[in-house]
Write an enzyme that holds these catalytic residues in place. Structure first.
Site, PDB file in Angstrom:
ATOM      1  N   ASP A 195      66.043  30.634  77.916  1.00  0.00           N
ATOM      2  CA  ASP A 195      65.529  30.371  79.266  1.00  0.00           C
ATOM      3  C   ASP A 195      65.824  31.564  80.171  1.00  0.00           C
ATOM      4  O   ASP A 195      65.892  32.702  79.694  1.00  0.00           O
ATOM      5  CB  ASP A 195      66.155  29.065  79.796  1.00  0.00           C
ATOM      6  CG  ASP A 195      65.237  28.333  80.759  1.00  0.00           C
ATOM      7  OD1 ASP A 195      64.999  28.860  81.849  1.00  0.00           O
ATOM      8  OD2 ASP A 195      64.767  27.237  80.423  1.00  0.00           O
ATOM      9  N   HIS A 245      66.090  28.375  86.936  1.00  0.00           N
ATOM     10  CA  HIS A 245      65.488  27.418  86.001  1.00  0.00           C
ATOM     11  C   HIS A 245      66.434  27.048  84.857  1.00  0.00           C
ATOM     12  O   HIS A 245      66.649  25.877  84.549  1.00  0.00           O
ATOM     13  CB  HIS A 245      64.189  28.026  85.467  1.00  0.00           C
ATOM     14  CG  HIS A 245      63.394  27.134  84.585  1.00  0.00           C
ATOM     15  ND1 HIS A 245      63.617  27.040  83.224  1.00  0.00           N
ATOM     16  CD2 HIS A 245      62.377  26.287  84.843  1.00  0.00           C
ATOM     17  CE1 HIS A 245      62.765  26.179  82.705  1.00  0.00           C
ATOM     18  NE2 HIS A 245      62.004  25.708  83.656  1.00  0.00           N
ATOM     19  N   SER A 556      59.672  21.017  81.509  1.00  0.00           N
ATOM     20  CA  SER A 556      60.893  21.819  81.414  1.00  0.00           C
ATOM     21  C   SER A 556      62.144  20.965  81.545  1.00  0.00           C
ATOM     22  O   SER A 556      63.187  21.321  81.004  1.00  0.00           O
ATOM     23  CB  SER A 556      60.955  22.849  82.553  1.00  0.00           C
ATOM     24  OG  SER A 556      60.191  23.963  82.261  1.00  0.00           O
TER      25      SER A 556
END
Ligand SMILES: *[C@@H]1O[C@H](CO)[C@@H](O)[C@H](O)[C@H]1NC(C)=O
Ligand SMILES: *[C@@H]1O[C@H](CO)[C@@H](O)[C@H](O)[C@H]1NC(C)=O
Ligand SMILES: *[C@@H]1O[C@H](CO)[C@@H](O)[C@H](O)[C@H]1NC(C)=O
Ligand SMILES: *[C@@H]1O[C@H](CO)[C@@H](O)[C@H](O)[C@H]1NC(C)=O
Ligand SMILES: *[C@@H]1O[C@H](CO)[C@@H](O)[C@H](O)[C@H]1NC(C)=O
Ligand SMILES: *[C@@H]1O[C@H](CO)[C@@H](O)[C@H](O)[C@H]1NC(C)=O
Length: 933
Positions: A195, A245, A556
């Site tokens: 990620d 994120h 996600s």
């Protein structure tokens, strides 16, 4: 509004575009197109965009001159001589063929992937490389965008820490709370997160990195400044304090309980490694993804999780194939299904398409963490406003309504009357409707108003976008109450508690599949997504400098939930390859089916969006009804596989009796009736279902006993074949208690993909039919045009794909070729000889078409979506910037046409009849010699 930090409404999983002319004949390639999902209109009202608005740039998302080769085992290479590595043997052969290349990366994971990322001097060498002994495949390097949440909101102030939005609701939905109560927290399991990195300084994520910490290690493949196009600067530290994120993803897996938000990770006892593949912004190329996947395996991760990807529709991309092989080898790989739900069916994401990976759909949380304001002066309940965190406003304020009429349609759309008092002392109340929020707020601000409650007019209670103003949405009845009190002159004031105002608003859409979840199946009919997990309105950790906590939505967020669940499974059953390989079946067979709406009588949601249903981790771990396989794929009509078997095993210690029955889901009408265009999401459903004969339909199993069941399917009848109906559902295996009940999922297409038109030959999107050749001015060429290749005087080819294709090619042919394309362009009317060749098109052989030279070839291409706005992904364009063929040789001056051919799905690549074709108007190449390279 001053204090809401930001809200994003963007799909994750996109790849970048605008890559320049590097077209090559790619012989064994896979290539993605990227398709963003926003902007989509419902139905066929596509609203033609002028074709001149198509940007005259090539928009294929591959990296120029960069390719990934996969090589054979050394023993399979005839020219190996004395080499000890097959890569060295291949390099030697390439040098022997005078191919110039740099090796940018090597992949040396025997059994998974052995190959290299090469930068070529000239893309013309691809064909030669493909035919070099020892080269198994060569694929272009593809880009993937930053994973972007659908929605995000960051904590606004220190008092937010007091707010208890119940992250645990997601655990209750999936039985994770019960596993935590049993002490199962994933201890001893290693999870690799690929990620944007992790802010491991976050106290809730352990506050450090290295042995003994929660985040035990990792690697930064790229560095902060990497954006997908510049050079990666790797280092050992995967810290992310600029994006966030990956930190949110990490918290869903591993947040320690006992924090101010009362949230915990699904597997907060697991050890996390962070593989950072994104910089602070931008995209990543799949050579880096492959590197990260293989490193994760080498470093002994039990689980790899990727909340990223791009719409590609096929199971063939490099990262997709590698992820699938890793899963097949006995690791669990969880990957997001994608956020392209609004683009409809046949629009799945890679690498989530990997055949053996677990592709994650998202379910909306049942509650939305919102805030209440309180009312003083009159007796009234608190009023809920749409914000996760309290408006940072202290004090009691009187109210002012901009209209006394609660049915006014255009409240405050015009400047407020001169008689309006100074509004800075008031909380202003205004009705939604007619003009934009910002326009109303601008008019209110002109009178000094700086805090506004907008009451809904029936449009829907949701997050709203108010620019830099301070304003929130409340519900209609609350607004009407406030206006009535104002008109009455009641002594009413309102205030915004900074602590204790949090309210878990029951989400009307909560518990349903998030509408943004991408729909399957893949173009080769694989079952994607696999299962759903909570991914809509999820609170989790965020980098400390960016606010420490945030609420995000997206597949996600569902993906790490399944990764964490996998850790609980491995912790409970042992981390063996056998348990890892059984994980998807266990999750699928014990999942809970989800409806398509909350209305009684509506069908279950199509399995093409919910997969096998909402994951029930407690059942997956504790069930004693073991069913395998979890998926029955019936394929399309031409390849129909009506008969399937599965086994049911009783691993409990009591005799169990099962009743088997068919539970159909809604049949997805994947194409708009009578058209060639995919239905936009939400994809319409029909209740017309398949029928199934199940033999036997009751089972009596002693402890340890298993039995095989035979299921014979008949597709639904009476549906409009032009809608390409995808039918799906479950065979339910009902045991003595709910805990003994399981199901097998099935999916099939009533219709044959070979009949599905691939090339969009309509004028639906641009007002003129495509494909088209655009001249220097961006106008559609309707007759012969000469191009000099001086300045902008170059041709641009524009086309749309209504459906994915396994093979697409554009060739230059003689202007007087005797070939009748399948698509005859209506716009060219009676253009005499161009399209009036007498010989009927009777199949012929693909190879017999006489080609002057290739312009481009791509394999495994996704369809386009509806977004034809500039920069959007609703069309493909290819600029012939120099008069050269794909193989680098100069196109001699002369008169040509472009021949486009696209193979239909399941078509025979050798059979010309399985291709659609289009022939362009005459294209004159008139480059002066100095302009030819
Ligand atoms: C990436 O960064 C480089 C500078 O390092 C810049 O030249 C380039 O335009 C950037 N690309 C994108 C897509 O932002
Ligand atoms: C918030 O407001 C709603 C609606 O009035 C009410 O039902 C709920 O109890 C309130 N919750 C809190 C914590 O004030
Ligand atoms: C609006 O801003 C003024 C000046 O900063 C402030 O005194 C006032 O309290 C604000 N009004 C509201 C309703 O927040
Ligand atoms: C709206 O109601 C208020 C309070 O009763 C009153 O002062 C005002 O004049 C009314 N406005 C109009 C346009 O009737
Ligand atoms: C469906 O059939 C096609 C054509 O034989 C095949 O290529 C494809 O792999 C099949 N899909 C599945 C999931 O078996
Ligand atoms: C293109 O150039 C050729 C060669 O000069 C010429 O014969 C032909 O008429 C030109 N065509 C057009 C449409 O200008």
């Amino acid at each position: 509004m001053c204090c809401q930090l930001y809200i994003l409404y963007i799909s994750i999983l996109t790849q970048t575009r605008h890559v320049h002319n590097s077209f090559t004949p790619i012989m064994k390639s896979a290539l993605y197109w990227t398709l963003l999902s926003s902007f989509l209109s419902a139905g066929l009202a596509h609203g033609a965009v002028p074709i001149s608005s198509v940007k005259q740039v090539t928009n294929i998302p591959t990296v120029p001159n960069k390719f990934i080769i996969e090589v054979d085992d050394l023993s399979d290479i005839p020219t190996k001589r004395s080499f000890t590595r097959s890569l060295d043997a291949v390099y030697e052969s390439l040098r022997g063929r005078a191919i110039k290349f740099d090796v940018t990366k090597e992949f040396d994971s025997s059994g998974l992937f052995v190959g290299a990322a090469l930068t070529l001097n000239s893309a013309q060498d691809v064909a030669a490389i493909a035919s070099t002994p020892g080269v198994k495949s060569i694929r272009p390097v593809v880009r993937f965008d930053q994973p972007k949440p659908v929605k995000s909101h960051v904590v606004t102030g220190p008092n937010d820490a007091q707010v208890p939005p119940d992250g645990e609701s997601t655990h209750i939905l999936t039985g994770v709370d019960k596993l935590h109560a049993q002490g199962l927290i994933g201890t001893g399991i290693k999870i690799g997160i690929i990620d944007t990195g992790i802010d491991y300084t976050h106290p809730v994520l352990g506050g450090g990195i290295g042995p003994g910490h929660k985040v035990i290690g990792g690697f930064d493949f790229v560095g902060d400044a990497y954006n997908g196009t510049n050079t990666p600067m790797p280092d050992n530290d995967p810290l992310d304090q600029c994006n966030g994120h990956g930190t949110h993803v990490a918290g869903i897996i591993g947040a320690n309980p006992g924090n101010e938000f009362n949230i915990s990770g699904v597997a907060f006892g697991a050890s996390i490694s962070s593989y950072r593949v994104f910089g602070c912004s931008g995209s990543v190329t799949d050579d880096i993804l492959v590197d990260a996947l293989l490193r994760g395996v080498k470093e002994g991760q039990d689980i790899l999780t990727l909340s990223l990807g791009g719409a590609d529709g096929w199971t063939e991309g490099t990262a997709t194939v590698v992820a699938s092989r890793i899963a097949a080898s006995g690791k669990i790989v969880t990957i997001a299904a994608g956020n392209d739900g609004s683009s409809g069916s046949w629009f799945t994401s890679g690498p989530g398409n990997g055949i053996n990976v677990i592709s994650a759909a998202s379910l909306d949380n049942t509650v939305i963490p919102l805030q209440n304001l309180t009312v003083q002066g009159v007796q009234h309940d608190p009023i809920t406003y749409f914000d996760t965190f309290p408006l940072p406003v202290l004090g009691d304020f009187p109210i002012f309504a901009t209209s006394n009429d609660t049915t006014v349609v255009d409240d405050a759309c015009n400047p407020l009357p001169a008689s309006t008092p100074d509004l800075s002392k008031f909380v202003v109340v205004v009705r939604r409707g007619t003009c934009s929020f910002v326009q109303k707020l601008t008019n209110i601000a002109a009178k000094g108003g700086n805090l506004t409650l907008i009451y809904d007019n029936g449009n829907g209670f949701s997050d709203i976008s108010v620019g830099n103003f301070q304003a929130v949405l409340i519900q209609p009845a609350d607004g009407e109450f406030l206006v009535q009190q104002f008109v009455k002159g009641a002594p009413i004031t309102v205030s915004f508690p900074q602590v204790g105002g949090a309210f878990n608003f029951p989400d009307p859409a909560g518990g349903l599949i998030s509408s943004f979840t991408s729909y399957g199946p893949t173009n080769d009919m694989f079952f994607k997504p696999a299962v759903a997990a909570p991914g809509g309105n999820i609170i989790s950790t965020f980098p400390v400098p960016l606010g420490s906590f945030a609420v995000l939505s997206g597949t996600s967020m569902a993906t790490p939930f399944i990764a964490g669940s996998s850790a609980l499974l491995l912790a409970a059953k042992g981390k063996t390859a056998a348990v890892a390989k059984s994980a998807r079946d266990l999750f699928e067979t014990t999942a809970q089916p989800i409806g398509s709406s909350k209305t009684d009588g509506d069908p279950l949601q199509t399995l093409t969006q919910q997969g096998a249903g909402l994951i029930n981790v407690f059942s997956a771990i504790h069930t004693t009804t073991i069913v395998s396989p979890g998926e029955l794929i019936l394929n399309d009509t031409a390849n129909f596989k009506p008969i399937h078997t599965f086994t049911v095993k009783n691993t409990g210690n009591t005799l169990k009796k099962f009743k088997l029955s068919h539970v159909p889901a809604g049949t997805a009408l994947t194409v708009q009736p009578g058209t060639i265009f995919a239905s936009d999401g939400p994809v319409p459903l029909s209740s017309t279902a398949a029928s199934v004969t199940i033999i036997p339909n009751t089972l009596i199993l002693l402890p340890g006993q298993s039995q095989t069941v035979l299921a014979t399917f008949k597709p639904p009848t009476g549906l409009d074949p032009s809608t390409f109906p995808v039918f799906s559902g479950f065979i339910q295996i009902a045991g003595p208690t709910a805990a003994d009940t399981a199901h097998v999922s099935y999916l099939g297409l009533q219709g044959s993909l070979k009949n599905k038109q691939v090339i969009d030959d309509t004028d639906e999107f641009f007002g003129v039919p495509t494909p088209a050749l655009l001249d220097a001015a961006g106008d559609v060429q309707s007759g012969p045009v000469n191009y000099t290749f001086v300045g902008d005087d170059v041709p641009t080819l524009v086309w749309r794909l209504a459906f994915g294709t396994p093979a697409f090619r554009a060739d230059l042919v003689s202007s007087n070729i005797n070939f009748k394309p399948t698509i005859t362009s209506r716009s060219f009317g009676n253009f005499g000889p161009f399209f009036s060749f007498p010989s009927p098109h009777n199949g012929g052989s693909f190879a017999q078409v006489k080609i002057v030279g290739p312009l481009a070839e791509f394999d495994f291409v996704s369809r386009n979506n509806d977004d034809t706005t500039p920069g959007g992904e609703g069309s493909n364009s290819f600029v012939l910037e120099t008069p050269t063929f794909a193989n680098g040789t100069t196109i001699p001056n002369g008169s040509y046409r472009v021949l486009i051919r696209a193979l239909r799905v399941t078509g025979d690549p050798k059979n010309e009849a399985d291709y659609e074709s289009w022939l362009s108007p005459v294209l004159g190449i008139q480059a002066s010699p100095s302009k030819s390279p």
